[in-house]
Scaffold this motif. Structure first.
Motif, PDB file in Angstrom:
ATOM      1  N   LYS A  40      90.019 117.442 -41.722  1.00  0.00           N
ATOM      2  CA  LYS A  40      89.255 118.540 -42.325  1.00  0.00           C
ATOM      3  C   LYS A  40      88.339 117.942 -43.384  1.00  0.00           C
ATOM      4  N   THR A  41      87.113 117.602 -42.992  1.00  0.00           N
ATOM      5  CA  THR A  41      86.234 116.843 -43.885  1.00  0.00           C
ATOM      6  C   THR A  41      85.056 117.654 -44.412  1.00  0.00           C
ATOM      7  N   LEU A  68      93.471 113.942 -43.390  1.00  0.00           N
ATOM      8  CA  LEU A  68      92.204 113.251 -43.624  1.00  0.00           C
ATOM      9  C   LEU A  68      91.199 114.285 -44.129  1.00  0.00           C
ATOM     10  N   GLY A  69      90.818 114.171 -45.398  1.00  0.00           N
ATOM     11  CA  GLY A  69      89.960 115.187 -46.007  1.00  0.00           C
ATOM     12  C   GLY A  69      88.770 114.608 -46.736  1.00  0.00           C
ATOM     13  N   VAL A  85     102.294 117.176 -47.369  1.00  0.00           N
ATOM     14  CA  VAL A  85     101.536 116.084 -46.761  1.00  0.00           C
ATOM     15  C   VAL A  85     102.190 114.762 -47.146  1.00  0.00           C
ATOM     16  N   ASP A  86     102.502 113.971 -46.152  1.00  0.00           N
ATOM     17  CA  ASP A  86     103.139 112.675 -46.415  1.00  0.00           C
ATOM     18  C   ASP A  86     102.120 111.609 -46.792  1.00  0.00           C
ATOM     19  N   THR A  87     100.937 111.662 -46.168  1.00  0.00           N
ATOM     20  CA  THR A  87      99.903 110.660 -46.429  1.00  0.00           C
ATOM     21  C   THR A  87      98.541 111.351 -46.518  1.00  0.00           C
ATOM     22  N   LEU A 118      96.775 114.839 -32.898  1.00  0.00           N
ATOM     23  CA  LEU A 118      95.590 114.909 -33.750  1.00  0.00           C
ATOM     24  C   LEU A 118      95.097 116.355 -33.714  1.00  0.00           C
ATOM     25  N   LEU A 119      94.930 116.960 -34.891  1.00  0.00           N
ATOM     26  CA  LEU A 119      94.447 118.340 -34.988  1.00  0.00           C
ATOM     27  C   LEU A 119      93.124 118.356 -35.737  1.00  0.00           C
ATOM     28  N   ASN A 120      92.105 118.885 -35.082  1.00  0.00           N
ATOM     29  CA  ASN A 120      90.808 119.081 -35.737  1.00  0.00           C
ATOM     30  C   ASN A 120      90.505 120.582 -35.677  1.00  0.00           C
TER      31      ASN A 120
END
Length: 669
Positions: A40-41, A68-69, A85-87, A118-120
């Motif tokens: 989610k960027t 991933l943000g 969130v772990d990472t 993978l989730l987008n």
């Protein structure tokens, strides 16, 4: 033709990045069992409307979650969402699309690991970011919604959709973005979700921290004045009118918030508020983190905002909110129906046909003028929200009031403390019995009236005559030593202002025209020459630029001159002057003083006597110049040896005092 070549360059860039990505990808990534990476960027508001599903995802699957943000909300996400969130992995989108080295580093890092899923979940995905990342990250199963073509062409979408193993169906109706995310995660998890848009205040900075950091009082209304497009930004005049209405009718403070890019707009807004009300306005524009902003919204009576991320925070925190919108993406980024205590104010054209324009403005950008919404349009909502909080309209504050009773602090304790401090420091009236105006200041002062010099020649009289009525103001006049010296030289139109009642009384007993003020922005007048000697360093940092701007626009005549003297942080005794006087809050170098004056709107700035050579004899001047040259050479040498540096455009002044003469210029246009 320009567009043609631009498209060619973009194609070449894409080819180059594709080759680069293949070169740096890890072919044998290390797998993490039972793992999910969520991409989610996009912007802050988009993240706020997604983040609650991270908790749902973690509690339902108990998988290792990697997020991933966008780096712009990094601190907020880590503070609020670490339990789920772990990472965390962070992306600078601009650098990813422009900097090959940064892109290579990101791709190399992301491809070291292989995930189960993978989730987008982004509905309107971006080809050059969302798809590029999803393509290269290793995962056994890749999920995305079918999405739309808002940020991508149909051809690009057909090509990029092949990256995903599963494209989850979307309802055709326009959904609030939070509900669109719920649709995606419901299908992925295969169960009905009761996830709500929420944010726990316990994860935010405390009220005591806010009070200490921003010097604010309750109750207050927060105005968020920023927006990512001029079409979506309500005018500063309208915000100012609304702020004045709230202050005068409900005696609430006003907090102004937004990003650093809106600092000039905040200044414009404050200029449209009456001087008698400005002490109720707290300018926090550019001074808050996303965490700070969230906490401030949580404690606000209400939020009044353009349509941006701030209303989403208010919704999550259950803070009443008035959102002003030109209708762009109508109902997609504003919930329908609105939650209790939330109002959406739209241009008159679309108020009665929201359903139709929701369709129109989700397929094209709204070009409607947001400023067709008047301040009066939001007053009924303001009244309703205040009544819900049992705050009734109060009597209107009179225009000639110099202080607002609701927040008038008792000055006795603070002022007496300052007086006692100065006396303890050995500063009293007798300290300045032998005060004389320094030679460098005499050189730049306007000449006194011709009557001050009985032996003046006719030529001198003629030159001085036009300046006979020149008005001089000494800001922070203290015990009046400078004004007394001017008076002895024959100056007649002189005035001083200060905050210390004992000092004011002493000046008045000496026949000086001196006035007590609490804030410079409450004072009015027009002057040809203003002095501000050793005052700026006593002001809170966030008030310095507004104070200087007020002096420029309200106190100094066009072509008038302002003289400022401050201790020099760059001198050998800089540390001494920073801490010797307990009342110093800030110190300047010549460079920081110059940049501060430029930010306040001044243009013509001259450093006066930087080497302290005015007023000394020629032999001493020659010796001092020679020794000073040696000192500078020695300093430069050791700077090189120790790898020290200075900001090159900044002037270097080494005396204990920085002295600047600023000539005002009339407003442009």
């Amino acid at each position: 033709m320009r567009k043609f070549f631009k498209n060619i360059l973009k194609s070449l860039r894409d080819i180059g990045f594709a080759l680069l990505d293949r070169c740096v990808c890890h072919k044998t990534p290390k797998p993490i069992k039972h793992s999910i990476i969520v991409i989610k960027t996009d912007g802050i508001g988009d993240y706020i409307l997604l983040r609650n599903f991270l908790e749902t995802l973690k509690n339902t699957t108990h998988y290792h979650i990697t997020f991933l943000g966008n780096h712009i909300y990094k601190d907020f996400a880590q503070a609020c969402d670490s339990p789920w969130v772990d990472t965390f992995l962070w992306l600078d989108k601009a650098a990813f699309l422009k900097n090959p080295l940064y892109r290579a580093k990101i791709i190399a890092t992301l491809t070291q690991t292989s995930y189960t899923y993978l989730l987008n979940p982004t509905y309107s995905r971006d080809y050059h970011t969302d798809y590029a990342l999803s393509r290269h990250i290793h995962a056994t199963h890749k999920f995305a919604p079918q999405g739309d073509c808002s940020n991508i062409s149909q051809a690009q979408k057909q090509k990029a959709d092949k990256i995903f193993h599963h494209l989850l169906k979307n309802t055709q109706e326009i959904l609030f973005e939070f509900d669109r995310n719920k649709e995606f995660f419901t299908q992925f998890l295969g169960k009905h979700l009761n996830t709500k848009l929420s944010l726990s205040p316990q994860s935010l900075p405390s009220w005591s921290y806010l009070c200490q950091t921003f010097a604010i009082n309750a109750p207050y209304v927060l105005l968020f004045i920023g927006a990512n497009s001029p079409l979506r930004r309500w005018s500063m005049e309208h915000f100012a009118h609304s702020a004045s209405h709230i202050i005068t009718h409900y005696h609430c403070d006003i907090l102004l918030c937004s990003g650093k890019e809106d600092i000039p707009n905040a200044q414009i807004l404050k200029q449209h508020i009456k001087k008698t009300l400005q002490n109720k306005v707290h300018d926090l524009v550019g001074k808050t983190s996303l965490l700070d902003l969230s906490a401030l919204i949580a404690h606000a009576q209400m939020l009044i905002s353009n349509e941006t991320s701030a209303p989403h925070l208010a919704h999550a925190l259950h803070t009443p909110c008035i959102t002003i919108s030109n209708g762009n993406h109508l109902t997609r980024f504003t919930p329908c129906p609105l939650p209790n205590g939330h109002y959406l104010i739209l241009p008159p054209l679309i108020r009665d046909n929201i359903k139709h324009y929701a369709q129109v403005f989700n397929h094209q950008i709204s070009q409607l003028n947001i400023n067709t919404i008047s301040p009066q349009d939001i007053y009924p909502a303001i009244k309703t929200l205040f009544e819900a909080r049992k705050i009734q309209p109060a009597p209107t504050i009179k225009e000639n009031t110099t202080e607002i009773p609701a927040t008038q602090e008792t000055p006795t304790t603070k002022e007496n403390t300052m007086i006692d401090y100065f006396y303890a420091h050995g500063i009293q009236a007798s300290t300045y019995d032998n005060y004389q105006i320094p030679p460098y200041l005499k050189e730049i002062l306007p000449p006194p009236p011709p009557t001050a010099n009985k032996h003046a020649t006719k030529q001198t009289d003629d030159r001085a005559q036009p300046r006979e009525a020149m008005q001089i103001l000494d800001i922070g006049c203290g015990l009046g030593q400078f004004l007394l010296a001017l008076k002895k030289l024959g100056y007649t139109h002189i005035k001083g202002i200060d905050t210390n009642p004992e000092a004011i009384k002493h000046c008045q007993n000496n026949g000086l025209d001196v006035e007590k003020i609490t804030q410079i922005t409450h004072y009015q007048g027009q002057y040809d020459f203003i002095t501000m000697m050793h005052v700026l360093e006593h002001l809170p940092k966030d008030t310095i630029i507004p104070t200087l701007h007020y002096i420029k626009t309200h106190l100094l005549k066009p072509q008038g001159k302002l003289f400022i003297a401050v201790p020099n942080a760059q001198s050998n005794t800089g540390c001494y002057w920073a801490y010797e006087d307990f009342t110093h809050q800030w110190l300047f170098t010549a460079g920081s003083l110059k940049y501060t004056l430029l930010m306040a709107g001044f243009e013509h700035i001259t450093l006066i006597d930087p080497d302290c050579l005015v007023g000394i004899t020629r032999p001493k001047k020659i010796i001092k110049k020679a020794l000073l040259a040696l000192y500078k050479a020695n300093r430069k040498f050791w700077n090189r040896i120790t790898s020290s540096s200075y900001h090159l455009p900044s002037p270097e002044v080494y005396s204990y005092e920085i002295k600047a003469l600023i000539t005002n210029t009339p407003p442009k246009g």
